[in-house]
Scaffold this motif. Structure first.
Motif, mmCIF file in Angstrom:
data_model
loop_
_atom_site.group_PDB
_atom_site.id
_atom_site.type_symbol
_atom_site.label_atom_id
_atom_site.label_comp_id
_atom_site.label_asym_id
_atom_site.label_seq_id
_atom_site.Cartn_x
_atom_site.Cartn_y
_atom_site.Cartn_z
ATOM 1 N N VAL A 140 0.852 -1.192 0.000
ATOM 2 C CA VAL A 140 0.000 0.000 0.000
ATOM 3 C C VAL A 140 0.888 1.241 0.000
ATOM 4 C CG1 VAL A 140 -1.825 1.268 1.191
ATOM 5 C CG2 VAL A 140 -1.817 -1.241 1.239
ATOM 6 N N THR A 141 0.711 2.082 -1.013
ATOM 7 C CA THR A 141 1.557 3.266 -1.183
ATOM 8 C C THR A 141 1.000 4.454 -0.396
ATOM 9 O OG1 THR A 141 0.333 4.099 -3.082
ATOM 10 C CG2 THR A 141 2.132 2.514 -3.532
ATOM 11 N N GLU A 142 1.833 5.471 -0.242
ATOM 12 C CA GLU A 142 1.387 6.692 0.436
ATOM 13 C C GLU A 142 0.228 7.334 -0.317
ATOM 14 O OE1 GLU A 142 3.298 10.964 1.511
ATOM 15 O OE2 GLU A 142 4.256 9.213 2.411
ATOM 16 N N SER A 143 0.296 7.340 -1.620
ATOM 17 C CA SER A 143 -0.788 7.906 -2.426
ATOM 18 C C SER A 143 -2.105 7.184 -2.147
ATOM 19 C CB SER A 143 -0.429 7.820 -3.907
ATOM 20 O OG SER A 143 -1.467 8.323 -4.695
ATOM 21 N N GLU A 144 -2.064 5.850 -2.103
ATOM 22 C CA GLU A 144 -3.274 5.080 -1.792
ATOM 23 C C GLU A 144 -3.775 5.393 -0.388
ATOM 24 O OE1 GLU A 144 -3.255 0.865 -3.920
ATOM 25 O OE2 GLU A 144 -1.337 1.285 -2.909
ATOM 26 N N HIS A 147 -5.516 8.808 -0.452
ATOM 27 C CA HIS A 147 -6.736 8.894 -1.245
ATOM 28 C C HIS A 147 -7.833 7.942 -0.776
ATOM 29 C CE1 HIS A 147 -3.882 10.938 -3.906
ATOM 30 N NE2 HIS A 147 -4.935 11.649 -4.237
ATOM 31 N N LYS A 148 -7.479 6.761 -0.281
ATOM 32 C CA LYS A 148 -8.499 5.770 0.092
ATOM 33 C C LYS A 148 -8.878 5.821 1.577
ATOM 34 C CE LYS A 148 -7.261 2.276 -3.340
ATOM 35 N NZ LYS A 148 -6.771 0.922 -3.541
#
Length: 152
Positions: A140-144, A147-148
């Motif tokens: 799981v990325t920082e962007s995910e 955003h999620k």
């Protein structure tokens, strides 16, 4: 008030232990022979997941002082929950709860561990890896995360 030397503290079962982790995090710990401890963690400029684990006898209280963290937990039934904690937020982790933390860049957390954190008859810390949770969180990325799982 009389100062207590490091040697006197060690003789009483309390020791200061500090490390720079492989990911650049700095950990400043005050550790007791009964398994309780206090830890200040300072993230480096690189954010990332720590290592998933659980404790058998220790409860942990996480406090976010600066920045944000993601807290991931795996239920006994295998359900993954991830929440973002901002400055001033806390989370309490009970024994046998598989969990992991994502530290944002330059975040600062405080963790208080309390309870029976000793492996009877040994100096082994109460820290058990959770490879199943690592498989679910490390991708799981920082962007995910932002955003999620960001509820703000």
């Amino acid at each position: 008030m009389k100062p207590i030397s490091e040697d006197e503290a060690r003789a009483l079962g309390v020791e200061a232990i500090h490390h720079e982790m492989d990911n650049g995090e700095r950990r400043f710990r005050l550790v007791s022979s009964d398994g309780s401890s206090y830890s200040r963690t300072e993230a480096s400029g690189a954010s990332g997941w720590q290592n998933s684990h659980y404790h058998q006898g220790v409860t942990e209280l996480y406090v976010v002082q600066k920045g944000w963290i993601a807290y991931a937990e795996l239920s006994a039934g295998g359900e993954l929950t991830i929440s973002l904690l901002q400055q001033g937020d806390t989370v309490t982790v009970r024994p046998y709860t598989h969990h992991n933390v994502y530290m944002s860049a330059f975040a600062v957390t405080h963790v208080v561990k309390y309870g029976d954190g000793t492996d009877k008859g040994t100096d082994k810390a109460d820290w058990v890896p959770s490879p199943a949770l690592d498989l679910r969180t490390k991708p799981v990325t920082e962007s995910e995360l932002l955003h999620k799982f960001n509820s703000t």
